[in-house]
Design a protein around this motif. Structure first.
Motif, PDB file in Angstrom:
ATOM      1  N   GLY A 202       0.792  -1.228   0.000  1.00  0.00           N
ATOM      2  CA  GLY A 202       0.000   0.000   0.000  1.00  0.00           C
ATOM      3  C   GLY A 202       0.817   1.267   0.000  1.00  0.00           C
ATOM      4  O   GLY A 202       0.272   2.363  -0.177  1.00  0.00           O
ATOM      5  N   THR A 203       2.133   1.164   0.173  1.00  0.00           N
ATOM      6  CA  THR A 203       2.992   2.347   0.179  1.00  0.00           C
ATOM      7  C   THR A 203       3.286   2.785  -1.254  1.00  0.00           C
ATOM      8  O   THR A 203       3.599   1.951  -2.108  1.00  0.00           O
ATOM      9  CB  THR A 203       4.307   2.057   0.913  1.00  0.00           C
ATOM     10  N   ALA A 204       3.199   4.072  -1.507  1.00  0.00           N
ATOM     11  CA  ALA A 204       3.494   4.592  -2.848  1.00  0.00           C
ATOM     12  C   ALA A 204       4.991   4.534  -3.114  1.00  0.00           C
ATOM     13  O   ALA A 204       5.800   4.906  -2.262  1.00  0.00           O
ATOM     14  CB  ALA A 204       2.993   6.022  -2.973  1.00  0.00           C
ATOM     15  N   SER A 205       5.361   4.051  -4.304  1.00  0.00           N
ATOM     16  CA  SER A 205       6.758   4.057  -4.742  1.00  0.00           C
ATOM     17  C   SER A 205       6.747   4.416  -6.224  1.00  0.00           C
ATOM     18  O   SER A 205       6.739   3.548  -7.095  1.00  0.00           O
ATOM     19  CB  SER A 205       7.407   2.686  -4.516  1.00  0.00           C
ATOM     20  N   ARG A 206       6.756   5.692  -6.510  1.00  0.00           N
ATOM     21  CA  ARG A 206       6.457   6.195  -7.845  1.00  0.00           C
ATOM     22  C   ARG A 206       7.603   6.035  -8.837  1.00  0.00           C
ATOM     23  O   ARG A 206       7.385   6.039 -10.043  1.00  0.00           O
ATOM     24  CB  ARG A 206       6.034   7.662  -7.757  1.00  0.00           C
ATOM     25  N   VAL A 207       8.830   5.944  -8.345  1.00  0.00           N
ATOM     26  CA  VAL A 207       9.958   5.884  -9.277  1.00  0.00           C
ATOM     27  C   VAL A 207      10.657   4.534  -9.249  1.00  0.00           C
ATOM     28  O   VAL A 207      11.689   4.354  -9.886  1.00  0.00           O
ATOM     29  CB  VAL A 207      10.980   7.004  -8.964  1.00  0.00           C
ATOM     30  N   GLN A 208      10.087   3.566  -8.498  1.00  0.00           N
ATOM     31  CA  GLN A 208      10.693   2.241  -8.376  1.00  0.00           C
ATOM     32  C   GLN A 208      12.112   2.362  -7.825  1.00  0.00           C
ATOM     33  O   GLN A 208      12.421   3.278  -7.088  1.00  0.00           O
ATOM     34  CB  GLN A 208      10.648   1.520  -9.715  1.00  0.00           C
ATOM     35  N   GLY A 209      12.991   1.404  -8.156  1.00  0.00           N
ATOM     36  CA  GLY A 209      14.350   1.489  -7.625  1.00  0.00           C
ATOM     37  C   GLY A 209      14.933   0.132  -7.301  1.00  0.00           C
ATOM     38  O   GLY A 209      14.737  -0.832  -8.045  1.00  0.00           O
ATOM     39  N   VAL A 210      15.645   0.025  -6.171  1.00  0.00           N
ATOM     40  CA  VAL A 210      16.396  -1.178  -5.836  1.00  0.00           C
ATOM     41  C   VAL A 210      15.456  -2.330  -5.512  1.00  0.00           C
ATOM     42  O   VAL A 210      14.318  -2.133  -5.065  1.00  0.00           O
ATOM     43  CB  VAL A 210      17.341  -0.924  -4.643  1.00  0.00           C
ATOM     44  N   ASP A 211      15.946  -3.545  -5.747  1.00  0.00           N
ATOM     45  CA  ASP A 211      15.159  -4.742  -5.472  1.00  0.00           C
ATOM     46  C   ASP A 211      15.835  -5.544  -4.366  1.00  0.00           C
ATOM     47  O   ASP A 211      16.779  -5.075  -3.718  1.00  0.00           O
ATOM     48  CB  ASP A 211      14.988  -5.573  -6.735  1.00  0.00           C
ATOM     49  N   PHE A 212      15.383  -6.788  -4.140  1.00  0.00           N
ATOM     50  CA  PHE A 212      15.938  -7.609  -3.068  1.00  0.00           C
ATOM     51  C   PHE A 212      17.398  -7.965  -3.327  1.00  0.00           C
ATOM     52  O   PHE A 212      18.169  -8.166  -2.378  1.00  0.00           O
ATOM     53  CB  PHE A 212      15.104  -8.882  -2.888  1.00  0.00           C
ATOM     54  N   ASP A 213      17.803  -8.043  -4.592  1.00  0.00           N
ATOM     55  CA  ASP A 213      19.209  -8.315  -4.886  1.00  0.00           C
ATOM     56  C   ASP A 213      20.102  -7.217  -4.326  1.00  0.00           C
ATOM     57  O   ASP A 213      21.153  -7.489  -3.721  1.00  0.00           O
ATOM     58  CB  ASP A 213      19.422  -8.430  -6.404  1.00  0.00           C
ATOM     59  N   VAL A 214      19.697  -5.971  -4.525  1.00  0.00           N
ATOM     60  CA  VAL A 214      20.488  -4.845  -4.027  1.00  0.00           C
ATOM     61  C   VAL A 214      20.445  -4.791  -2.504  1.00  0.00           C
ATOM     62  O   VAL A 214      21.455  -4.527  -1.852  1.00  0.00           O
ATOM     63  CB  VAL A 214      19.977  -3.522  -4.632  1.00  0.00           C
ATOM     64  N   LEU A 215      19.276  -5.061  -1.917  1.00  0.00           N
ATOM     65  CA  LEU A 215      19.178  -5.060  -0.460  1.00  0.00           C
ATOM     66  C   LEU A 215      20.107  -6.101   0.153  1.00  0.00           C
ATOM     67  O   LEU A 215      20.769  -5.847   1.166  1.00  0.00           O
ATOM     68  CB  LEU A 215      17.739  -5.322  -0.020  1.00  0.00           C
ATOM     69  N   PHE A 216      20.163  -7.283  -0.459  1.00  0.00           N
ATOM     70  CA  PHE A 216      21.065  -8.307   0.076  1.00  0.00           C
ATOM     71  C   PHE A 216      22.513  -7.848  -0.038  1.00  0.00           C
ATOM     72  O   PHE A 216      23.316  -8.059   0.883  1.00  0.00           O
ATOM     73  CB  PHE A 216      20.879  -9.637  -0.650  1.00  0.00           C
ATOM     74  N   ALA A 217      22.868  -7.249  -1.176  1.00  0.00           N
ATOM     75  CA  ALA A 217      24.242  -6.774  -1.354  1.00  0.00           C
ATOM     76  C   ALA A 217      24.599  -5.742  -0.284  1.00  0.00           C
ATOM     77  O   ALA A 217      25.720  -5.752   0.252  1.00  0.00           O
ATOM     78  CB  ALA A 217      24.413  -6.178  -2.756  1.00  0.00           C
ATOM     79  N   GLU A 218      23.659  -4.866   0.060  1.00  0.00           N
ATOM     80  CA  GLU A 218      23.915  -3.862   1.090  1.00  0.00           C
ATOM     81  C   GLU A 218      24.048  -4.510   2.463  1.00  0.00           C
ATOM     82  O   GLU A 218      24.896  -4.115   3.277  1.00  0.00           O
ATOM     83  CB  GLU A 218      22.798  -2.821   1.087  1.00  0.00           C
ATOM     84  N   MET A 219      23.181  -5.495   2.761  1.00  0.00           N
ATOM     85  CA  MET A 219      23.286  -6.204   4.035  1.00  0.00           C
ATOM     86  C   MET A 219      24.642  -6.901   4.156  1.00  0.00           C
ATOM     87  O   MET A 219      25.300  -6.838   5.204  1.00  0.00           O
ATOM     88  CB  MET A 219      22.169  -7.246   4.149  1.00  0.00           C
ATOM     89  N   ALA A 220      25.066  -7.580   3.077  1.00  0.00           N
ATOM     90  CA  ALA A 220      26.339  -8.292   3.087  1.00  0.00           C
ATOM     91  C   ALA A 220      27.511  -7.324   3.239  1.00  0.00           C
ATOM     92  O   ALA A 220      28.496  -7.619   3.933  1.00  0.00           O
ATOM     93  CB  ALA A 220      26.491  -9.106   1.804  1.00  0.00           C
ATOM     94  N   GLN A 221      27.396  -6.149   2.619  1.00  0.00           N
ATOM     95  CA  GLN A 221      28.469  -5.161   2.709  1.00  0.00           C
ATOM     96  C   GLN A 221      28.605  -4.639   4.134  1.00  0.00           C
ATOM     97  O   GLN A 221      29.723  -4.517   4.662  1.00  0.00           O
ATOM     98  CB  GLN A 221      28.193  -4.009   1.739  1.00  0.00           C
ATOM     99  N   ARG A 222      27.474  -4.343   4.784  1.00  0.00           N
ATOM    100  CA  ARG A 222      27.529  -3.880   6.175  1.00  0.00           C
ATOM    101  C   ARG A 222      28.081  -4.979   7.090  1.00  0.00           C
ATOM    102  O   ARG A 222      28.855  -4.707   8.007  1.00  0.00           O
ATOM    103  CB  ARG A 222      26.135  -3.451   6.636  1.00  0.00           C
ATOM    104  N   HIS A 223      27.663  -6.217   6.840  1.00  0.00           N
ATOM    105  CA  HIS A 223      28.146  -7.327   7.653  1.00  0.00           C
ATOM    106  C   HIS A 223      29.647  -7.498   7.491  1.00  0.00           C
ATOM    107  O   HIS A 223      30.367  -7.780   8.467  1.00  0.00           O
ATOM    108  CB  HIS A 223      27.405  -8.607   7.252  1.00  0.00           C
ATOM    109  N   GLN A 224      30.151  -7.295   6.278  1.00  0.00           N
ATOM    110  CA  GLN A 224      31.574  -7.442   6.015  1.00  0.00           C
ATOM    111  C   GLN A 224      32.396  -6.412   6.783  1.00  0.00           C
ATOM    112  O   GLN A 224      33.525  -6.684   7.200  1.00  0.00           O
ATOM    113  CB  GLN A 224      31.840  -7.314   4.508  1.00  0.00           C
TER     114      GLN A 224
END
Length: 332
Positions: A202-224
């Motif tokens: 239900g949240t508006a996201s008008r310009v789209q953007g990152v997906d779960f692949d990018v979110l995982f990459a960010e999580m892995a980067q912070r963990h590293q």
């Protein structure tokens, strides 16, 4: 509860209580880093299913916890986990049967607490924020006169968060936390539909953007950063990405050194050339790099001429597409 931010002692009391049938179930929101993105998606499914099982077993509260983080365990984003469980229970018509408490090292700022509350969290224990402030006191960065004990630090932090959250709520004309909780008064900036449909329905996201692949990459980067492969690579201080102040190689800000220096030169010396340099830099560079409107250009009619007034959309129709969200959020 008198406050949505729980101290460690309050969370412990909730976790171990057995009062009039009220019991609490703890759900681990970490996953094995070797499983990659598939492990992250499986963890989302698992915590949702465990929440459903907790209701079936008669638990009154569930605690989503990332305390199990280690060199082999990556924590899910606190907001992703909260939103996924909340909407899973809403879809199965079970959300009102259980309370949702979050034990996370990720939440630290007022905006974080607003987001977590706005997407379903009933209470939050930001244990790492407390521990960081306690360590600051040990290192002499906080005055013993102002904060004699660790409890005084917790009290000051909770008071500051409450003041900030009330300010955010007041901007929307909301006077109670109960009205703000789960209201989702946000607009996503830079998140793909697959994340919205799973965690922020239900949240508006008008310009789209990152997906779960990018979110995982960010999580892995912070963990590293916290658990490097070689101990010698462990850094003493986390890098400053420039979220709040301009940093070289960090996030872009409209008020950067060039903008400030040219504006100061123009005002102090009445130098018109310096002013126009400031105007050019602001209009053509920082606005383009920092705002959506900086990516837009005016079109002067189909053939370069004026547009007929009967082809102009009335303002009353345009405002129907406006979003009333008080705040926005992006990649988490």
């Amino acid at each position: 509860m008198p406050h949505p931010i729980l101290s460690n002692e309050e969370l412990s009391s909730l976790r171990h209580m057995d009062y009039r049938g009220w019991k609490t179930c703890t759900i681990d929101i970490t996953f094995d880093k070797h499983e990659g993105k598939d492990g992250m998606m499986a963890a989302l499914d698992r915590i949702c299913n465990e929440a459903t099982d907790a209701i079936a077993k008669g638990y009154s509260l569930i605690v989503l916890s990332d305390r199990n983080i280690s060199d082999t365990r990556i924590p899910l984003s606190a907001l992703i986990a909260t939103g996924a469980v909340h909407h899973h229970l809403v879809a199965s018509h079970q959300r009102t049967r259980i309370g949702l408490v979050l034990e996370t090292g990720e939440a630290r700022e007022v905006h974080h607490h607003c987001l977590l509350t706005g997407y379903g969290a009933d209470a939050i224990n930001p244990y790492l924020a407390f521990e960081s402030l306690w360590q600051a006191k040990r290192d002499g960065l906080l005055s013993d006169a102002d904060f004699p004990t660790d409890d005084d630090i917790v009290y000051a932090y909770r008071k500051a968060v409450a003041k900030g959250m009330l300010k955010v709520m007041a901007k929307m004309g909301i006077s109670t936390l109960q009205s703000y909780k789960s209201a989702q008064i946000f607009e996503a900036v830079g998140l793909a539909s697959e994340i919205i449909d799973r965690c922020f329905v239900g949240t508006a996201s008008r310009v789209q953007g990152v997906d779960f692949d990018v979110l995982f990459a960010e999580m892995a980067q912070r963990h590293q950063l916290g658990y490097p492969k070689r101990g010698a690579n462990l850094i003493p201080v986390l890098p400053n990405p420039g979220d709040f102040h301009w940093r070289r190689e960090g996030d872009a800000h409209m008020w950067d050194p060039t903008a400030i220096s040219t504006l100061q030169n123009a005002t102090r010396t009445n130098n018109q050339d310096a002013y126009w340099e400031f105007a050019r830099h602001t209009n053509e560079e920082t606005t383009r790099r920092c705002t959506f409107r900086g990516l837009l250009r005016f079109r002067e009619g189909v053939n370069g001429g004026p547009i007929a007034l009967d082809e102009v959309e009335p303002a009353k129709e345009i405002v129907k597409r406006f979003c009333t969200g008080a705040m926005s959020f992006g990649s988490i």
